[in-house]
Design an enzyme around this catalytic site. Structure first.
Site, mmCIF file in Angstrom:
data_model
loop_
_atom_site.group_PDB
_atom_site.id
_atom_site.type_symbol
_atom_site.label_atom_id
_atom_site.label_comp_id
_atom_site.label_asym_id
_atom_site.label_seq_id
_atom_site.Cartn_x
_atom_site.Cartn_y
_atom_site.Cartn_z
ATOM 1 N N HIS A 155 5.930 16.006 7.069
ATOM 2 C CA HIS A 155 5.426 15.154 8.158
ATOM 3 C C HIS A 155 4.013 14.647 7.874
ATOM 4 C CE1 HIS A 155 8.808 16.579 10.635
ATOM 5 N NE2 HIS A 155 8.506 17.795 10.176
ATOM 6 N N SER A 276 -10.875 -7.170 -5.435
ATOM 7 C CA SER A 276 -10.898 -8.051 -4.273
ATOM 8 C C SER A 276 -11.735 -9.280 -4.587
ATOM 9 C CB SER A 276 -11.489 -7.317 -3.070
ATOM 10 O OG SER A 276 -11.835 -8.220 -2.035
ATOM 11 N N LYS A 282 -13.915 -2.986 -4.514
ATOM 12 C CA LYS A 282 -12.515 -2.618 -4.333
ATOM 13 C C LYS A 282 -11.795 -2.374 -5.657
ATOM 14 C CE LYS A 282 -10.428 -2.249 -1.196
ATOM 15 N NZ LYS A 282 -9.642 -3.274 -0.494
ATOM 16 N N GLU A 289 1.848 -0.780 -4.770
ATOM 17 C CA GLU A 289 2.169 -1.566 -3.578
ATOM 18 C C GLU A 289 3.293 -2.556 -3.843
ATOM 19 O OE1 GLU A 289 -2.301 -1.436 -1.578
ATOM 20 O OE2 GLU A 289 -1.594 -3.258 -2.538
#
Length: 475
Positions: A155, A276, A282, A289
């Site tokens: 969880h 970025s 970044k 992803e």
């Protein structure tokens, strides 16, 4: 060149031709179509329908045409409807009317089903190879971090300590199942539709069994109607692709979490990350992803073909043209994702100290208290309650379980003796998980060794099938 039209007074309208035209995507079947044509040619010759001299001429033309296709020198023309019509046009350019001889005893219905099966076998074996390459780098990482404690999660909450190599290795097991699915798929799909004709077979004395053998299939499909209408092999291939994508997505999600500042576990190599356009600091795990995002595309391709098939009556229907683009897209997608994902995994560095510090956090050793009491003949339901009281005490005092004093433990329950502390360590918790498949160090080493053997076995199977298939394609 149209392969039909004798009973029509005119050709199709431009709109209908544009709708029907499939060569823009089915051209990739050309090498398989040519191989199947050579097998069909042999059967026509054995049936006495093509002379030995004509067979040699046609065979020479097919080989030359295959070289043109593979080199990219073959030019598709605007009037070519599909891969079959384009190749027949080319044969007739080379041979005149003799180039049309191969149409005897076969239809585009059994032709395309054969081509697609051959393509699928080739591509699914390649996919299996890519998956084993990913498995190998995951296994290497599992060995590297086989002694590194880390929190285990359920969880998304701290559950019990595990060895991080054990955590990583679970993905190898998932991909094992994917390759086993490919093996199962291969056994079911290695049957030839060639010889089924449009739907009812042929009256020309041809041998589908001979064609199947020449193409490397295990046999011919037993029902000619099923042969031209079955696309289970496409659906199953798409399901395997979707499962591989789902497993990549789950793994990618973990990489995204582990590389966050909050976790601080993973450092993704610069070669497998992006930045970025506005935030100079970044470093984004784009490979993970994209793998996560493309899983939806793979699932969508599967559902699209299932929906297309669900209401088709009798034998061949033109709807079946819609099986190819989703299949090709899924295979292309995984051919893009798997090498990049494999590189990301191979080059990621994990922070042992951060993982080790996190391992006992979140009261992840509470189960050790319950198990300790069970060994003292306390019923587990009661032991669970007592361990919960210990956690409650720690939450009130903002401490971890091992920080409770002997007196506090005794006050919670007299069975909680000082020797409990032997078990309230990450090392002790890990060492105690000795059941089959558990996270104890010796168990993990055995699991990793077994996984290595399984990967070698898969690679041997892929190599054997690939060599046989390559030999068949090059005949």
């Amino acid at each position: 060149m149209a392969l039909w039209g004798g009973r029509f007074t005119s050709g199709p309208s431009d709109a209908v031709f544009a709708l029907s035209r499939s060569i823009q995507f089915d051209w990739r079947l050309a090498p398989y179509d040519l191989r199947a044509s050579r097998a069909h040619l042999d059967v026509l010759h054995k049936a006495g329908l093509v002379s030995k001299e004509d067979m040699k001429k046609i065979s020479t033309a097919l080989i030359a045409l295959q070289e043109e296709v593979l080199s990219g020198s073959f030019v598709v023309e605007s009037e070519d409807e599909d891969v079959h019509s384009a190749l027949e046009r080319a044969l007739m350019v080379k041979l005149g009317p003799l180039g049309g001889s191969l149409r005897a005893g076969r239809s585009r219905n059994d032709q395309v089903a054969t081509d697609l099966r051959l393509y699928c076998i080739d591509q699914m074996l390649h996919l299996a190879q890519l998956v084993t390459e990913l498995q190998r780098v995951i296994l290497d990482k599992s060995h590297e971090y086989a002694d590194a404690p880390a929190p285990g999660f359920t969880h998304l909450q701290h559950a019990q300590p595990v060895l991080f190599g054990h955590e990583l290795a679970k993905h190898v097991h998932a991909f094992n199942r994917d390759i086993e699915r490919i093996q199962d798929w291969y056994e079911r799909s290695s049957y030839s539709p060639l010889g089924a004709g449009a739907l009812s077979g042929s009256s020309l004395g041809l041998s589908p069994e001979e064609s199947a053998k020449a193409l490397g299939f295990k046999g011919a499909i037993a029902n000619s109607i099923d042969a031209v209408s079955d696309r289970d092999f496409v659906v199953e291939a798409l399901f395997v692709c979707a499962m591989v994508g789902s497993h990549l997505s789950r793994m990618g999600e973990e990489w995204c979490l582990w590389s966050t500042t909050e976790f601080g576990w993973a450092t993704v190599d610069d070669a497998f990350a992006t930045g970025s356009s506005i935030m100079p600091q970044k470093k984004n795990p784009d490979v993970a992803e994209l793998a996560r995002g493309k899983a939806g595309r793979l699932i969508g391709n599967l559902t699209a073909v299932l929906a297309m098939l669900k209401g088709l009556p009798f034998a061949y229907n033109r709807d079946l043209q819609e099986d190819k683009e989703p299949l090709f897209d899924s295979i292309d997608t995984l051919n893009l994702v798997l090498p990049a994902f494999t590189g990301m995994v191979a080059t990621t560095i994990f922070n042992r100290s951060v993982m080790a510090q996190s391992a006992p956090m979140g009261f992840s050793l509470a189960t050790e208290i319950a198990d300790y009491l069970v060994r003292l003949d306390v019923p587990f339901a009661q032991a669970h309650e007592i361990a919960g009281k210990c956690v409650q005490q720690c939450e009130i005092s903002k401490r971890q379980l091992h920080e409770l004093s002997d007196e506090e433990l005794s006050n919670i329950h007299p069975a909680l003796r000082p020797d409990l502390r032997t078990y309230l360590t990450v090392e002790g918790a890990l060492a105690s998980r000795t059941t089959f498949g558990g996270t104890a160090p010796k168990n993990v080493q055995m699991q990793l060794s077994k996984l290595g053997e399984q990967i070698v076995g898969f690679q041997t199977w892929i190599s054997d099938k690939g060599a046989a298939f390559s030999g068949m394609m090059n005949q």
